[in-house]
Design a protein around this motif. Structure first.
Motif, PDB file in Angstrom:
ATOM      1  N   CYS A 130     -14.390   8.975   8.128  1.00 26.63           N
ATOM      2  CA  CYS A 130     -14.315   9.671   7.626  1.00 26.63           C
ATOM      3  C   CYS A 130     -15.451  11.112   8.630  1.00 26.63           C
ATOM      4  O   CYS A 130     -15.323  10.611   9.423  1.00 26.63           O
ATOM      5  N   GLY A 131     -15.908  11.856   7.971  1.00 27.18           N
ATOM      6  CA  GLY A 131     -17.201  13.441   8.443  1.00 27.18           C
ATOM      7  C   GLY A 131     -15.815  13.581   9.549  1.00 27.18           C
ATOM      8  O   GLY A 131     -14.922  14.033   9.482  1.00 27.18           O
ATOM      9  N   GLU A 132     -16.699  14.147  10.224  1.00 24.77           N
ATOM     10  CA  GLU A 132     -16.244  15.580  12.024  1.00 24.77           C
ATOM     11  C   GLU A 132     -16.254  14.987  13.008  1.00 24.77           C
ATOM     12  O   GLU A 132     -17.197  13.872  13.807  1.00 24.77           O
ATOM     13  N   ASP A 133     -14.567  15.081  13.432  1.00 22.67           N
ATOM     14  CA  ASP A 133     -14.721  14.057  14.767  1.00 22.67           C
ATOM     15  C   ASP A 133     -14.383  14.946  16.054  1.00 22.67           C
ATOM     16  O   ASP A 133     -14.086  15.874  15.765  1.00 22.67           O
ATOM     17  N   LYS A 134     -16.166  14.879  16.556  1.00 19.90           N
ATOM     18  CA  LYS A 134     -16.131  15.871  17.893  1.00 19.90           C
ATOM     19  C   LYS A 134     -15.162  16.280  18.898  1.00 19.90           C
ATOM     20  O   LYS A 134     -14.843  16.911  19.349  1.00 19.90           O
ATOM     21  N   TYR A 135     -14.509  15.055  18.372  1.00 19.58           N
ATOM     22  CA  TYR A 135     -13.147  15.225  20.375  1.00 19.58           C
ATOM     23  C   TYR A 135     -12.045  16.117  19.345  1.00 19.58           C
ATOM     24  O   TYR A 135     -11.304  16.619  20.450  1.00 19.58           O
ATOM     25  N   THR A 136     -12.149  16.285  18.254  1.00 28.55           N
ATOM     26  CA  THR A 136      -9.910  16.173  17.585  1.00 28.55           C
ATOM     27  C   THR A 136     -11.152  18.096  16.973  1.00 28.55           C
ATOM     28  O   THR A 136     -10.277  18.711  16.472  1.00 28.55           O
ATOM     29  N   GLU A 137     -12.245  18.104  16.631  1.00 28.23           N
ATOM     30  CA  GLU A 137     -13.001  19.258  15.400  1.00 28.23           C
ATOM     31  C   GLU A 137     -12.097  19.128  14.649  1.00 28.23           C
ATOM     32  O   GLU A 137     -12.072  20.207  13.572  1.00 28.23           O
ATOM     33  N   LYS A 138     -11.961  17.241  14.182  1.00 29.41           N
ATOM     34  CA  LYS A 138     -10.849  18.130  12.794  1.00 29.41           C
ATOM     35  C   LYS A 138     -11.202  17.001  11.231  1.00 29.41           C
ATOM     36  O   LYS A 138     -12.690  15.995  12.143  1.00 29.41           O
TER      37      LYS A 138
ATOM     38  N   LEU B 156      -7.683  -2.838  -0.863  1.00 27.43           N
ATOM     39  CA  LEU B 156      -8.483  -1.613  -0.517  1.00 27.43           C
ATOM     40  C   LEU B 156      -8.611  -0.971   0.795  1.00 27.43           C
ATOM     41  O   LEU B 156      -8.106   0.147   1.436  1.00 27.43           O
ATOM     42  N   ASN B 157      -8.352  -1.916   2.212  1.00 23.45           N
ATOM     43  CA  ASN B 157      -7.649  -1.117   3.466  1.00 23.45           C
ATOM     44  C   ASN B 157      -6.324  -1.152   3.416  1.00 23.45           C
ATOM     45  O   ASN B 157      -5.957  -0.502   4.712  1.00 23.45           O
ATOM     46  N   GLU B 158      -5.544  -1.617   2.711  1.00 24.90           N
ATOM     47  CA  GLU B 158      -3.987  -1.558   3.664  1.00 24.90           C
ATOM     48  C   GLU B 158      -3.748   0.131   2.584  1.00 24.90           C
ATOM     49  O   GLU B 158      -3.963   0.070   4.019  1.00 24.90           O
ATOM     50  N   PHE B 159      -4.725   0.402   2.191  1.00 24.36           N
ATOM     51  CA  PHE B 159      -3.877   0.845   0.870  1.00 24.36           C
ATOM     52  C   PHE B 159      -4.867   2.503   1.935  1.00 24.36           C
ATOM     53  O   PHE B 159      -3.913   3.193   2.698  1.00 24.36           O
ATOM     54  N   ILE B 160      -5.618   2.568   2.474  1.00 20.95           N
ATOM     55  CA  ILE B 160      -6.422   3.051   2.712  1.00 20.95           C
ATOM     56  C   ILE B 160      -5.908   3.447   5.036  1.00 20.95           C
ATOM     57  O   ILE B 160      -5.464   4.740   4.965  1.00 20.95           O
ATOM     58  N   ALA B 161      -5.781   2.555   5.231  1.00 22.70           N
ATOM     59  CA  ALA B 161      -4.416   2.316   6.910  1.00 22.70           C
ATOM     60  C   ALA B 161      -3.930   3.111   6.423  1.00 22.70           C
ATOM     61  O   ALA B 161      -3.208   3.377   7.428  1.00 22.70           O
ATOM     62  N   ARG B 162      -2.893   2.561   5.352  1.00 26.03           N
ATOM     63  CA  ARG B 162      -1.324   3.235   5.535  1.00 26.03           C
ATOM     64  C   ARG B 162      -1.705   4.595   5.473  1.00 26.03           C
ATOM     65  O   ARG B 162      -0.613   5.719   5.692  1.00 26.03           O
ATOM     66  N   LYS B 163      -2.470   5.074   4.295  1.00 26.22           N
ATOM     67  CA  LYS B 163      -2.784   6.629   3.798  1.00 26.22           C
ATOM     68  C   LYS B 163      -3.079   7.700   5.041  1.00 26.22           C
ATOM     69  O   LYS B 163      -2.689   8.604   5.825  1.00 26.22           O
TER      70      LYS B 163
ATOM     71  N   HIS C   1     -12.279  14.433   3.143  1.00 31.76           N
ATOM     72  CA  HIS C   1     -11.921  14.087   1.960  1.00 31.76           C
ATOM     73  C   HIS C   1     -11.356  12.652   2.043  1.00 31.76           C
ATOM     74  O   HIS C   1     -11.225  12.236   1.016  1.00 31.76           O
ATOM     75  N   ARG C   2     -11.888  11.447   2.998  1.00 28.05           N
ATOM     76  CA  ARG C   2     -10.995  10.648   3.015  1.00 28.05           C
ATOM     77  C   ARG C   2     -12.086   9.498   2.230  1.00 28.05           C
ATOM     78  O   ARG C   2     -11.983   8.133   1.789  1.00 28.05           O
ATOM     79  N   ARG C   3     -13.349   9.722   1.932  1.00 28.03           N
ATOM     80  CA  ARG C   3     -14.261   9.148   2.207  1.00 28.03           C
ATOM     81  C   ARG C   3     -14.235   9.409   0.077  1.00 28.03           C
ATOM     82  O   ARG C   3     -14.053   7.814  -0.572  1.00 28.03           O
ATOM     83  N   GLN C   4     -13.620  10.151  -0.460  1.00 25.63           N
ATOM     84  CA  GLN C   4     -13.078   9.977  -2.144  1.00 25.63           C
ATOM     85  C   GLN C   4     -12.044   9.319  -2.173  1.00 25.63           C
ATOM     86  O   GLN C   4     -11.340   8.478  -2.992  1.00 25.63           O
ATOM     87  N   TRP C   5     -11.274   8.713  -0.672  1.00 17.82           N
ATOM     88  CA  TRP C   5      -9.936   8.182  -1.607  1.00 17.82           C
ATOM     89  C   TRP C   5     -10.640   6.841  -1.275  1.00 17.82           C
ATOM     90  O   TRP C   5     -10.027   6.426  -1.685  1.00 17.82           O
ATOM     91  N   VAL C   6     -11.617   6.476  -0.796  1.00 14.35           N
ATOM     92  CA  VAL C   6     -11.932   4.985  -0.549  1.00 14.35           C
ATOM     93  C   VAL C   6     -12.174   4.437  -2.034  1.00 14.35           C
ATOM     94  O   VAL C   6     -12.715   3.630  -3.046  1.00 14.35           O
ATOM     95  N   VAL C   7     -13.784   6.121  -2.431  1.00 14.99           N
ATOM     96  CA  VAL C   7     -14.361   5.435  -3.558  1.00 14.99           C
ATOM     97  C   VAL C   7     -13.076   5.731  -5.061  1.00 14.99           C
ATOM     98  O   VAL C   7     -13.445   4.527  -5.835  1.00 14.99           O
ATOM     99  N   GLU C   8     -12.467   6.029  -4.942  1.00 10.91           N
ATOM    100  CA  GLU C   8     -11.124   6.185  -5.801  1.00 10.91           C
ATOM    101  C   GLU C   8     -10.440   4.934  -5.714  1.00 10.91           C
ATOM    102  O   GLU C   8     -10.433   4.602  -6.493  1.00 10.91           O
TER     103      GLU C   8
END
Length: 335
Positions: A30-38, A143-150, A42-49
């Motif tokens: 999650c968060g801001e990636d300083k390498y790709t500037e992406k 939980l982890n398989e779902f997030i990894a695939r997404k 939104h992935r935080r909400q993936w984990v919570v849901e």
């Protein structure tokens, strides 16, 4: 030597476990990636849901959580009694929302089996599912398989997303549980991602405070999140005098929030001048000095590995999990 997850879980000693999963990539979970500037916020909400969805199916409750930039924390409670009380049909209904249903089980449900051997085989499958519905390894896997695939799909890549197995820690008594929960809820403040408990989004403390915030005038325009499933509430506190439930975290929610808020204000070095001199009531209940508590709340995850609790609880846990001994450094030091 790596130990099997089964050897680390002893429900006769405790139903509470602290789990941590960390992202293996340079790119953030999650968060801001300083390498790709992406931005991956939104992935935080993936984990919570996803974790709330799994909690609605598994007989596992969420006591505390924090979704960080490259890892997340969960404190889970296994409801063994409720799991045993589920009917075979309820087990099927829950598990088959996650995985496909075998033909044999379909035939058993529609009473089309033709022999006792088929019935027995179908029930063996269902009882296996029952065990999984109270298994933190299966909860974390789902939980982890779902997030990894997404995440892989979004990143247009393949390969491992998580850093090996998740880490699991048995919390053997009430003091260990409370300390670990506070440590988890304070993660964003320690990392300087948030300035207070009420602004620490994607934590359990923030979620517990959210109904109170929405009741305020300033929050009237904010719409609550809607889920496509019936969300199970976070595992409740039962220390309040008017609390009817006998199952839950044995402290008052208000006392816990006061303690976490007080701790967060002190941990934030830039706010030392604004610290309240009033000592949280829960510290007096536990018999803890201020500096001892702050040390525990700040470094619990670094200082303690494996099961945590009193020496007596550690000795019992060692015996029940087939270990000859557990290092005394895992004793929760409250003085």
């Amino acid at each position: 030597m790596t130990q099997s997850r089964q050897s680390q879980v002893s429900l006769s000693d405790t139903p509470y476990y602290h789990c941590v999963s960390r992202c293996v990539r340079r790119a953030y979970l999650c968060g801001e990636d300083k390498y790709t500037e992406k931005s991956f916020e939104h992935r935080r909400q993936w984990v919570v849901e996803r974790m709330h969805y799994l909690a609605s199916l598994f007989n596992i409750d969420i006591c505390a959580y924090a979704i960080m930039s490259n890892h997340y924390h969960l404190v889970l409670h296994i409801d063994e009694q409720h799991n045993e009380n589920l009917t075979h049909e309820e087990v099927c209904e829950r598990w088959c929302q996650l995985y496909s249903k075998p033909v044999l089980v379909e035939r058993w449900q529609s009473e089309q089996t033709t022999s006792e051997a088929e019935n027995k085989a179908a029930l063996t499958i269902i009882n296996g599912w029952r065990g999984r519905l109270a298994d933190i390894s299966w909860f974390m896997r789902c939980l982890n398989e779902f997030i990894a695939r997404k995440a892989n799909k979004e990143d247009e890549c393949s390969g491992r997303f998580w850093e090996g197995r998740f880490k699991s820690q048995a919390l053997l008594d009430e003091d260990a549980l409370l300390t670990c929960m506070a440590y988890v809820d304070l993660n964003p403040i320690r990392a300087k991602m948030a300035t207070s408990v009420e602004t620490s989004e994607y934590t359990s403390a923030y979620e517990r405070l959210l109904p109170c915030k929405k009741a305020g005038v300033a929050q009237q325009q904010e719409k609550p999140l809607e889920y496509a499933f019936t969300k199970k509430l976070l595992f409740g506190f039962v220390g309040d005098e008017n609390e009817q439930s006998t199952q839950g975290i044995p402290f008052s929610l208000l006392d816990y929030i006061e303690l976490v808020d007080w701790s967060g204000r002190i941990i934030r070095e830039d706010k030392r001048g604004a610290i309240s001199s009033q000592r949280p009531r829960l510290l007096s209940t536990l018999g803890l000095e201020n500096d001892v508590w702050l040390s525990l709340a700040s470094s619990f995850g670094k200082d303690y590995h494996g099961a945590v609790g009193s020496l007596e609880a550690l000795a019992a846990y060692a015996g029940n999990t087939g270990k000859r001994w557990i290092a005394s450094k895992n004793e929760l030091r409250l003085h």
